[in-house]
Design a protein around this motif. Structure first.
Motif, PDB file in Angstrom:
ATOM      1  N   THR A 135       0.832  -1.217   0.000  1.00 34.12           N
ATOM      2  CA  THR A 135       0.000   0.000   0.000  1.00 34.12           C
ATOM      3  C   THR A 135       0.864   1.264   0.000  1.00 34.12           C
ATOM      4  N   PHE A 136       2.068   1.183  -0.532  1.00 31.45           N
ATOM      5  CA  PHE A 136       3.027   2.280  -0.410  1.00 31.45           C
ATOM      6  C   PHE A 136       2.534   3.530  -1.141  1.00 31.45           C
ATOM      7  N   ASN A 137       2.624   4.688  -0.436  1.00 31.55           N
ATOM      8  CA  ASN A 137       2.216   5.962  -1.027  1.00 31.55           C
ATOM      9  C   ASN A 137       3.370   6.960  -1.099  1.00 31.55           C
ATOM     10  N   GLY A 138       4.602   6.438  -0.967  1.00 28.52           N
ATOM     11  CA  GLY A 138       5.774   7.297  -1.031  1.00 28.52           C
ATOM     12  C   GLY A 138       6.196   7.882   0.300  1.00 28.52           C
ATOM     13  N   LYS A 139       5.532   7.500   1.402  1.00 29.33           N
ATOM     14  CA  LYS A 139       5.840   8.045   2.719  1.00 29.33           C
ATOM     15  C   LYS A 139       6.046   6.904   3.721  1.00 29.33           C
ATOM     16  N   ILE A 140       6.971   7.106   4.651  1.00 28.80           N
ATOM     17  CA  ILE A 140       7.164   6.141   5.731  1.00 28.80           C
ATOM     18  C   ILE A 140       6.013   6.277   6.722  1.00 28.80           C
ATOM     19  N   TYR A 141       5.494   5.152   7.179  1.00 32.36           N
ATOM     20  CA  TYR A 141       4.312   5.135   8.049  1.00 32.36           C
ATOM     21  C   TYR A 141       3.110   5.782   7.365  1.00 32.36           C
ATOM     22  N   TRP A 142       3.152   5.917   6.069  1.00 36.15           N
ATOM     23  CA  TRP A 142       2.081   6.484   5.250  1.00 36.15           C
ATOM     24  C   TRP A 142       1.844   7.985   5.492  1.00 36.15           C
ATOM     25  N   PHE A 143       2.658   8.618   6.332  1.00 34.17           N
ATOM     26  CA  PHE A 143       2.443  10.057   6.560  1.00 34.17           C
ATOM     27  C   PHE A 143       3.735  10.863   6.622  1.00 34.17           C
ATOM     28  N   ARG A 144       4.891  10.237   6.815  1.00 39.55           N
ATOM     29  CA  ARG A 144       6.128  11.013   6.949  1.00 39.55           C
ATOM     30  C   ARG A 144       6.826  11.124   5.600  1.00 39.55           C
ATOM     31  N   GLU A 145       7.072  12.366   5.181  1.00 43.57           N
ATOM     32  CA  GLU A 145       7.706  12.624   3.896  1.00 43.57           C
ATOM     33  C   GLU A 145       9.168  12.185   3.911  1.00 43.57           C
ATOM     34  N   MET A 146       9.644  11.726   2.732  1.00 41.12           N
ATOM     35  CA  MET A 146      11.048  11.356   2.558  1.00 41.12           C
ATOM     36  C   MET A 146      11.801  12.583   2.041  1.00 41.12           C
ATOM     37  N   ARG A 147      12.254  13.441   2.941  1.00 44.26           N
ATOM     38  CA  ARG A 147      12.869  14.700   2.541  1.00 44.26           C
ATOM     39  C   ARG A 147      14.214  14.506   1.843  1.00 44.26           C
ATOM     40  N   PHE A 148      14.955  13.502   2.268  1.00 41.75           N
ATOM     41  CA  PHE A 148      16.293  13.314   1.727  1.00 41.75           C
ATOM     42  C   PHE A 148      16.377  12.090   0.814  1.00 41.75           C
ATOM     43  N   GLY A 149      15.252  11.683   0.285  1.00 39.56           N
ATOM     44  CA  GLY A 149      15.244  10.539  -0.604  1.00 39.56           C
ATOM     45  C   GLY A 149      15.356   9.232   0.167  1.00 39.56           C
ATOM     46  N   GLY A 150      15.632   8.171  -0.561  1.00 35.03           N
ATOM     47  CA  GLY A 150      15.750   6.859   0.058  1.00 35.03           C
ATOM     48  C   GLY A 150      14.803   5.867  -0.573  1.00 35.03           C
ATOM     49  N   ILE A 151      15.056   4.599  -0.300  1.00 32.71           N
ATOM     50  CA  ILE A 151      14.201   3.515  -0.783  1.00 32.71           C
ATOM     51  C   ILE A 151      13.724   2.763   0.455  1.00 32.71           C
ATOM     52  N   PRO A 152      12.608   3.177   1.045  1.00 35.26           N
ATOM     53  CA  PRO A 152      12.211   2.639   2.352  1.00 35.26           C
ATOM     54  C   PRO A 152      11.623   1.238   2.265  1.00 35.26           C
ATOM     55  N   PHE A 153      11.687   0.559   3.391  1.00 38.65           N
ATOM     56  CA  PHE A 153      10.956  -0.689   3.587  1.00 38.65           C
ATOM     57  C   PHE A 153      10.699  -0.818   5.077  1.00 38.65           C
ATOM     58  N   GLY A 154       9.433  -0.966   5.445  1.00 36.79           N
ATOM     59  CA  GLY A 154       9.093  -0.976   6.857  1.00 36.79           C
ATOM     60  C   GLY A 154       9.426   0.367   7.471  1.00 36.79           C
ATOM     61  N   PRO A 155       9.901   0.398   8.712  1.00 36.10           N
ATOM     62  CA  PRO A 155      10.234   1.673   9.353  1.00 36.10           C
ATOM     63  C   PRO A 155      11.579   2.251   8.924  1.00 36.10           C
ATOM     64  N   TYR A 156      12.346   1.491   8.153  1.00 39.78           N
ATOM     65  CA  TYR A 156      13.671   1.944   7.725  1.00 39.78           C
ATOM     66  C   TYR A 156      13.558   2.776   6.443  1.00 39.78           C
ATOM     67  N   ALA A 157      14.384   3.819   6.375  1.00 42.46           N
ATOM     68  CA  ALA A 157      14.410   4.665   5.179  1.00 42.46           C
ATOM     69  C   ALA A 157      15.185   4.016   4.042  1.00 42.46           C
ATOM     70  N   ASN A 158      15.940   2.970   4.336  1.00 40.43           N
ATOM     71  CA  ASN A 158      16.723   2.255   3.325  1.00 40.43           C
ATOM     72  C   ASN A 158      16.423   0.773   3.442  1.00 40.43           C
ATOM     73  N   ARG A 159      16.014   0.178   2.348  1.00 45.46           N
ATOM     74  CA  ARG A 159      15.603  -1.236   2.377  1.00 45.46           C
ATOM     75  C   ARG A 159      16.752  -2.165   2.749  1.00 45.46           C
TER      76      ARG A 159
END
Length: 419
Positions: A135-159
């Protein structure tokens, strides 16, 4: 020491939930939490002076590295004093957690509680990772913006950092399950924990993570072969792999392969990684004894960058080369000392001939540490605060002298005598 066990587990939960503890505020909480736990332990020891203090052998090389980094900072033998000081604080927090783990976890019952915590927590994090993937919408926890980029998975900003977390925890449920050390009424729960964690690791599409897990499986298969397993173990292993394959196919093989291809295009290229390793080696050759100072690679790297692409290099994507560049030969010797203690003390305990449940738990921890160390050849997970902290906890488990649980009757008699 129940409060210590709860406190250590709480630090790990917070660190993972706070994106691995990579942000300054999260590092501050981890470091402050470790300090508060140490003060609480010291107060307890002062109040109960019969308390025995355990000094883990792994603490000696870690302490030597701490002294070296302190000398770098105090003598201004560093290219970035602020970076060295912040890394020194984090390394000190890791040493404190390692020391407190030795005080808090001593008996097999203590470690069983930790294992159940690790399995359940790993299951929750990996389940969240799978749900976020779907259900990924481009944000961690579905609400926190990725200001510095990254490829998140789960709570981590980097998979890749999520994959390292999964590598550490998967063996804790996988090994006892394959060896038939799980009670029949708990087979479904432990099996579910294992399958979802493996599936999440594969879905993360981390090349280093999948390769490291492959190394873990190869070592595990070799170890099982030396134990001469019966057909039930082979059947259990086949059932786990089948369930993982069914889960992956249910999510969608095409979707997974497309994600894998898309992730590789967003990641640092193979050529850039090779260039970074070579450039980091040249930094070490120019500063061979004490290095440039822990936490200084970002400041030192630009003049050595032979594959400039306009991006900042904050890590070399190889923990070993980065450690050599930042701490020199002396720091490298401390790291070799640590690994030597880890494997020299763990291997005799986890021999295939050993059949105790404690030795199986220790082999699980050693296997997780091995996968993590392999992944460090391609990434910088030792610089992810909570991953490093979890690694040190499992490294202690692999080398600990685990005492059997004292019978309840003996405890009652000792209390009556004291009264």
């Amino acid at each position: 020491m129940k409060f210590l066990r709860i406190g250590i587990c709480a630090l790990l939960v917070f660190g993972v939930a706070a994106h691995g503890g990579v942000e300054d505020w999260a590092r501050m909480v981890l470091e402050s939490g470790a300090a508060l736990l140490l003060m609480a332990w010291a107060f307890r020891v002062y109040s109960h002076r019969e308390e025995q203090i355990v000094i883990p052998s792994l603490l000696l090389p870690l302490g030597a590295l701490l002294v070296l980094v302190f000398v770098q900072w105090a003598s201004f033998h560093t290219e970035l004093a602020y970076g060295t000081r912040t890394e020194l604080q984090l390394l000190l927090a890791d040493a404190v957690v390692l020391f407190l783990t030795a005080q808090a976890f001593r008996t097999i019952e203590d470690w069983k509680q930790f294992v159940w915590f690790a399995m359940f927590f790993g299951f929750l994090v990996c389940t969240f990772g799978i749900l976020q993937h779907l259900t990924f919408n481009g944000k961690i926890y579905w609400f926190r913006e990725m200001r510095f980029g990254g490829i998140p998975f789960g709570p981590y900003a980097n998979r890749n950092h999520f994959a390292a977390f999964a590598e550490l925890l998967i063996p804790i449920s996988l090994v006892p399950l394959l060896l038939g050390k799980v009670r029949r009424e708990r087979l479904f729960v432990v099996g579910l924990f294992t399958v979802l964690q493996i599936a999440a690791l594969l879905l993360s599409a981390s090349r280093g993570g999948i390769l490291s897990f492959g190394v873990e499986l190869a070592v595990l298969v070799t170890w099982l072969a030396l134990r001469r397993p019966d057909g039930k173990l082979l059947l259990a292993g086949g059932a786990i792999l089948l369930l993982v394959a069914l889960l992956i196919s249910w999510i969608g093989v095409r979707q997974i392969t497309q994600r894998f291809s898309a992730m590789q295009s967003l990641e640092i290229s193979t050529g850039k990684r090779a260039s970074m390793r070579g450039d980091t080696w040249r930094i070490f050759l120019d500063h061979p004894v004490l290095g440039t100072g822990l936490g200084t690679i970002e400041a030192v790297f630009p003049p050595y960058d032979t594959f400039y692409d306009g991006k900042i290099v904050n890590h070399s994507h190889n923990d070993y080369l980065e450690a050599l560049a930042e701490t020199g030969i002396l720091g490298g010797l401390c790291c070799v000392w640590f690994l030597g203690v880890l494997f020299s003390q763990a291997l005799p305990v986890v021999r295939p001939a050993q059949r105790s449940f404690a030795s199986i738990l220790q082999f699980s921890a050693l296997l997780g540490c091995l996968g993590f160390l392999v992944h460090s050849l391609f990434d910088f997970n030792l610089h992810i605060p909570v991953n490093a902290m979890l690694f040190f906890v499992l490294a202690f488990l692999a080398t600990a002298q685990i005492a059997p649980a004292a019978p309840v009757e003996v405890n009652l008699r000792s209390r009556r005598r004291n009264q």
